[in-house]
Every structure is written in structure tokens, then in C-alpha cells.
Design an enzyme around this catalytic site. Structure first.
Site, PDB file in Angstrom:
ATOM      1  N   GLU A   1      35.043   8.464  54.300  1.00 36.86           N
ATOM      2  CA  GLU A   1      35.213   9.752  55.000  1.00 36.86           C
ATOM      3  C   GLU A   1      35.461  10.878  53.997  1.00 36.86           C
ATOM      4  O   GLU A   1      36.193  11.819  54.268  1.00 36.86           O
ATOM      5  CB  GLU A   1      36.351   9.682  56.019  1.00 36.86           C
ATOM      6  CG  GLU A   1      35.987   9.014  57.322  1.00 36.86           C
ATOM      7  CD  GLU A   1      35.552   9.989  58.404  1.00 36.86           C
ATOM      8  OE1 GLU A   1      35.790  11.199  58.258  1.00 36.86           O
ATOM      9  OE2 GLU A   1      34.963   9.527  59.390  1.00 36.86           O
TER      10      GLU A   1
ATOM     11  N   THR B   1      35.824  11.112  49.557  1.00 38.54           N
ATOM     12  CA  THR B   1      36.817  10.655  48.589  1.00 38.54           C
ATOM     13  C   THR B   1      37.947  11.672  48.449  1.00 38.54           C
ATOM     14  O   THR B   1      37.830  12.823  48.877  1.00 38.54           O
ATOM     15  CB  THR B   1      36.175  10.443  47.208  1.00 38.54           C
ATOM     16  OG1 THR B   1      35.740  11.720  46.713  1.00 38.54           O
ATOM     17  CG2 THR B   1      34.993   9.485  47.295  1.00 38.54           C
TER      18      THR B   1
ATOM     19  N   ALA C   1      25.264   5.179  61.110  1.00 37.26           N
ATOM     20  CA  ALA C   1      24.613   5.158  59.799  1.00 37.26           C
ATOM     21  C   ALA C   1      24.266   6.582  59.390  1.00 37.26           C
ATOM     22  O   ALA C   1      23.173   7.081  59.670  1.00 37.26           O
ATOM     23  CB  ALA C   1      23.357   4.285  59.842  1.00 37.26           C
TER      24      ALA C   1
ATOM     25  N   ARG D   1      39.202  13.686  60.533  1.00 39.29           N
ATOM     26  CA  ARG D   1      39.966  13.206  59.387  1.00 39.29           C
ATOM     27  C   ARG D   1      41.420  12.841  59.690  1.00 39.29           C
ATOM     28  O   ARG D   1      41.961  11.954  59.027  1.00 39.29           O
ATOM     29  CB  ARG D   1      39.851  14.222  58.246  1.00 39.29           C
ATOM     30  CG  ARG D   1      38.463  14.150  57.640  1.00 39.29           C
ATOM     31  CD  ARG D   1      38.160  15.165  56.602  1.00 39.29           C
ATOM     32  NE  ARG D   1      36.842  14.865  56.023  1.00 39.29           N
ATOM     33  CZ  ARG D   1      36.013  15.766  55.551  1.00 39.29           C
ATOM     34  NH1 ARG D   1      36.347  17.044  55.579  1.00 39.29           N
ATOM     35  NH2 ARG D   1      34.855  15.416  55.050  1.00 39.29           N
TER      36      ARG D   1
ATOM     37  N   ILE E   1      27.737   0.384  55.829  1.00 36.66           N
ATOM     38  CA  ILE E   1      27.808   0.736  57.241  1.00 36.66           C
ATOM     39  C   ILE E   1      28.759  -0.207  57.972  1.00 36.66           C
ATOM     40  O   ILE E   1      28.559  -1.426  57.981  1.00 36.66           O
ATOM     41  CB  ILE E   1      26.407   0.679  57.896  1.00 36.66           C
ATOM     42  CG1 ILE E   1      25.431   1.582  57.137  1.00 36.66           C
ATOM     43  CG2 ILE E   1      26.502   1.083  59.365  1.00 36.66           C
ATOM     44  CD1 ILE E   1      25.860   3.021  57.010  1.00 36.66           C
ATOM     45  N   THR E   2      29.790   0.352  58.571  1.00 36.99           N
ATOM     46  CA  THR E   2      30.719  -0.440  59.376  1.00 36.99           C
ATOM     47  C   THR E   2      29.984  -0.993  60.594  1.00 36.99           C
ATOM     48  O   THR E   2      29.291  -0.250  61.298  1.00 36.99           O
ATOM     49  CB  THR E   2      31.902   0.434  59.840  1.00 36.99           C
ATOM     50  OG1 THR E   2      32.603   0.909  58.691  1.00 36.99           O
ATOM     51  CG2 THR E   2      32.851  -0.368  60.720  1.00 36.99           C
TER      52      THR E   2
ATOM     53  N   GLY F   1      27.067   9.527  54.522  1.00 39.02           N
ATOM     54  CA  GLY F   1      28.306   9.449  53.764  1.00 39.02           C
ATOM     55  C   GLY F   1      28.816  10.826  53.384  1.00 39.02           C
ATOM     56  O   GLY F   1      28.601  11.808  54.090  1.00 39.02           O
ATOM     57  N   SER F   2      29.481  10.908  52.241  1.00 36.51           N
ATOM     58  CA  SER F   2      30.100  12.162  51.818  1.00 36.51           C
ATOM     59  C   SER F   2      29.076  13.226  51.432  1.00 36.51           C
ATOM     60  O   SER F   2      29.315  14.412  51.588  1.00 36.51           O
ATOM     61  CB  SER F   2      31.027  11.905  50.626  1.00 36.51           C
ATOM     62  OG  SER F   2      32.061  11.021  50.969  1.00 36.51           O
TER      63      SER F   2
ATOM     64  N   GLY G   1      58.303  -6.854  42.380  1.00 37.75           N
ATOM     65  CA  GLY G   1      58.123  -7.648  41.167  1.00 37.75           C
ATOM     66  C   GLY G   1      56.931  -8.577  41.234  1.00 37.75           C
ATOM     67  O   GLY G   1      56.038  -8.411  42.075  1.00 37.75           O
TER      68      GLY G   1
END
Length: 427
Positions: A376, A378, A125, A255, A154-155, A128-129, A352
Site C-alpha cells: 500500500e 512503502t 490486481a 490507508r 497479488i493477495t 501497486g505503488s 533476549g
């Protein structure tokens, strides 16, 4: 330079592909539809040697850094959501390993995976970015710390046995006033908030983590009190730790694995499209022999290979200690994420109307791909990171060239040299 995978890597790749085909894919549709945690697949991954401490150690001792890329790509080839469910504990383990004391690492890293047949999960946790937006706080109270705040997206949030929480201990110091804490499951004040219903990666649980007067003992502060006090003292005095100039390069290490994950989706979409078009005809001509089809497939294949080379290079650099000062890690994540989204969209156009139905695998690949342009950092953030790192790296190389010029024959000591670096504005 030998770009071929060795026999051990090829064997591992085949093992991961077989697990993805035989175990992950048969379970993918149900867990995607129900947004359920694939416990049985995580358990099977342990039985196949693809989950747990031994797997992490295998990745960590690989001199080329490619086992991790192979692992991430092949599992995501099976199903991105299930792959994240299997790999999710690695984020918490990495946070503990990077900040914790040897004693903390030995105690808590196993708790992110479980031992033997026991399956456990970890959650990370962070902020973030945008680390400057961190609002979760930690205040010392005697021999304890009290955490308050809400973490979003949070994963493994709410189901993890161990949650690593990044919190602000001194708001005046901004990102330099932060610390990390281990919060075990069932700690009073720790709870799960909203579980997110997502476009893609639906087999991976994503939820809020709520901390309300959550009290943890001093020994759960990663790195320990003495290390934190020294860090805060340096920040308050304005002393540079050397980290601010290298922080972006440090983040570069994780990354490439995100890029490899995105490639698994793109590769799966490409292979499915080839199989789908095989044997189909239009006006008596096989589709795969028509130039318009060949042009698209060739471009998709080329973009996937180009992204894979960027991912492998960055992973190799990280494992071998080569500083990614030019943003090579971010390049790999940016390129692979964009390729995954572009490839799935392009292949859907080729197939299609059938491609947008639930019966078509491309529909799921398309939904799963989008997140790799978002988390991780944007795609827009990655471009900023790359641009800034490229500029700093270019300035560094120019200053290095100035040193050579000043030492060149014919230059007397003290001669003033007008350089390209000197003409650049201060950053």
C-alpha cells in the site's frame, strides 16, 4: 470530542478479540508453517458474523469509521496472515464499488465473498505503488476486451473467484489511459503464476496472476464503455478531470485500515511481552520493577497509542467526508507501520535470545510486521506523499489568507498585496 468507544463498539471489539483468541490463534502456527490458505478459519469467520456482505455493510454504515479499525486491529492481533485471508476479498469489492455501475456492483461484489454458507474470494490486481509502471494491456476486439500481462504480489492471486484487473487501454495517456475489468475464475487465459514464499503473513496467499489473450465481454469493463470513452476523450484533449489534484487525497481513504492492521501486530507483541516478563526476576528484583524495562515498555505503549490516534482520526475524517489534504491517511499508515516494526524489534531486544526462536511468538510478530512498511505504498513513498500534500495544503491556506488580507479595511480595491503565497515558487 469524545474519544471513548461506545457500548456497541466495545461489544464488537470484545467479539473480534474472542474470535481472534479462540479461532485464529490456535490455527495460526500451522498455516504460517505450511503457508496454507486457512479455509476453515474463513468459514468460521462467516459463522461468527465476521466475513461477508453483512460485515462489509456494517463497516460501511458506521458513522465514526471505527468499526473497520477495530475489526482490522483485533483480527491482526490474532494472526496477520489469517486476517488478510479473511479480509482479502474486500480489496476487489472496493475496486468494483468505486468504479462499477450499479448493475456491476450488484452482480460482482457478492462474488467476492459468497452467499450463505458459500465462501468465495476476491483479488485486486492493480499496479501497486507506481501506477505509471503498469504494463498489463487491454485491447478492444469487437464486443470483447483482450487482456495480456502479468500481475505480481497479488493477495488471493490464483485462488480468487473474482479478480479485478487494472490495465492500460491507451499507453500514450499514461495513468489516465487505464481501466478496470472483472475477470471471473476459470476465464480462458487467466492462470496463476509463481506462488510467493514470504517472510511473514504466510497464511495469506500471494502469487502472480497471468493473463494470456484473456478475453472478457464488454459488460465486464467496470463503469462501462461510454464512461471510459469520455474519460479518454478528456485525457486526449488535455482537459483536467479534477482528479489529478485530488488523487492522493482519494488514496488516503484506504490507508488507515492498513495502519490499524499493523497496530494489531504491535499490540499483540506488547501484550505477549508483558505476560512473558511478569513474575520473572533478575538478581532478586522483578523485571517489571526495573527502570530499564519500564522505560522500554512505556515508550512502546506510548508509540502504539499515538499511532492508534492517528489511525482513528484519519478513519473518522474519511467516513465523515473531511478531505485529508494534509496526508492524514498516509500519516496514519506510515506511523503505524513504523511502530509495528520498531516495537517488535525493540521487544525482541528486551526478551533476549529466546525471541529469535520459533517457540517465541515475537519471532512471528516480527516477521509479519515488515510488510506494513512495504505494501500500500512503502514508508518512503508515504513520506513523499505526505510532503507533497502538506506543501499543497500549505499553499492553499496561504492563498486563503491572501483573500482575507485583500478584503481587509484600509485596502482600496485593486491594491497589490505582497503575500507569503506569492513568494513561493510555482509547484
Amino acid at each position: 470530542m469524545d474519544l471513548r468507544l461506545n457500548d456497541e463498539q466495545l461489544e464488537f471489539q470484545a467479539h473480534c478479540r474472542r474470535f481472534a483468541r479462540e479461532v485464529i490463534r490456535p490455527a495460526a502456527e500451522q498455516h504460517d508453517r505450511e503457508e496454507s490458505v486457512p479455509w476453515e478459519v474463513i468459514k468460521a469467520a462467516r459463522e461468527w458474523g465476521l466475513h461477508g456482505l453483512e460485515t462489509i455493510q456494517k463497516m460501511g454504515t458506521d458513522p465514526d469509521g471505527l468499526f473497520s479499525c477495530i475489526y482490522a486491529e483485533e483480527l491482526h492481533w490474532g494472526c496477520a496472515g489469517i486476517a488478510l485471508a479473511i479480509q482479502g476479498g474486500s480489496l476487489a469489492a472496493a475496486g468494483i464499488a468505486s468504479s462499477g455501475t450499479p448493475e456491476q456492483i450488484g452482480r460482482w461484489v457478492p462474488e467476492c465473498f459468497g452467499m450463505g454458507d458459500e465462501i468465495k474470494l476476491g483479488a485486486y490486481a492493480s499496479a501497486g505503488s507506481n501506477v505509471r509502471s503498469l504494463r498489463t494491456t487491454a485491447k478492444q476486439d469487437g464486443d470483447d476486451w483482450i487482456l495480456n500481462g502479468t500481475k505480481v504480489f497479488i493477495t488471493n492471486g490464483g485462488i480468487a473467484d473474482v479478480t479485478v484487473v487494472v490495465a492500460t487501454v491507451d499507453p500514450e495517456l499514461g495513468h489516465r489511459g487505464q481501466a478496470s475489468f472483472v475477470v471471473p475464475k476459470d476465464t480462458p487465459g487467466l492462470s496463476m503464476g509463481k506462488k510467493e514464499s514470504k517472510l511473514g503473513i504466510r497464511a495469506s496467499q500471494t502469487s502472480e496472476v497471468i493473463l494470456e489473450d484473456c478475453r472478457v465481454p464488454m459488460e465486464y469493463l467496470l463503469g462501462g464503455q461510454e464512461k471510459l470513452e469520455k474519460k479518454l476523450a478528456r485525457a486526449r484533449s488535455g482537459e483536467s478531470t479534477g482528479r489529478s489534484s485530488n488523487a492522493l487525497a482519494t488514496f488516503e481513504l484506504t490507508r488507515p485500515l492498513v495502519g490499524a492492521s499493523a497496530l494489531g501486530i504491535a499490540q499483540a507483541a506488547y501484550e505477549w511481552t508483558l505476560e512473558y516478563l511478569e513474575g520473572k526476576e533478575e538478581d532478586g528484583t522483578p523485571l517489571l520493577e526495573q527502570q530499564r524495562i519500564q522505560q522500554v515498555l512505556a515508550e512502546v505503549a506510548t508509540e502504539i497509542e499515538a499511532a492508534r490516534l492517528l489511525v482513528w482520526r484519519a478513519s473518522w475524517m474519511g467516513r465523515n467526508g473531511l478531505p485529508m489534504t494534509g496526508g492524514q491517511g498516509s500519516m496514519s499508515k506510515l506511523k503505524a507501520g513504523d511502530v509495528a516494526m520498531w516495537a517488535t524489534t525493540t521487544l525482541m531486544d528486551l526478551v533476549g535470545p529466546f525471541a529469535q526462536t520459533k517457540d517465541c511468538p515475537l519471532e512471528k510478530f516480527f516477521r509479519d510486521a515488515k510488510i506494513y512498511q512495504l505494501f500500500e505504498g512503502t514508508a518512503q513513498v508515504q513520506r513523499l506523499v505526505i510532503a507533497r500534500m502538506q506543501r499543497a495544503d500549505y499553499r492553499q491556506r496561504l492563498h486563503g489568507a491572501d483573500d482575507v488580507v485583500e478584503q481587509a479595511p484600509g485596502n482600496a480595491p485593486g491594491d497589490t498585496v505582497r503575500s507569503a503565497a506569492a513568494s513561493l515558487p510555482a509547484s
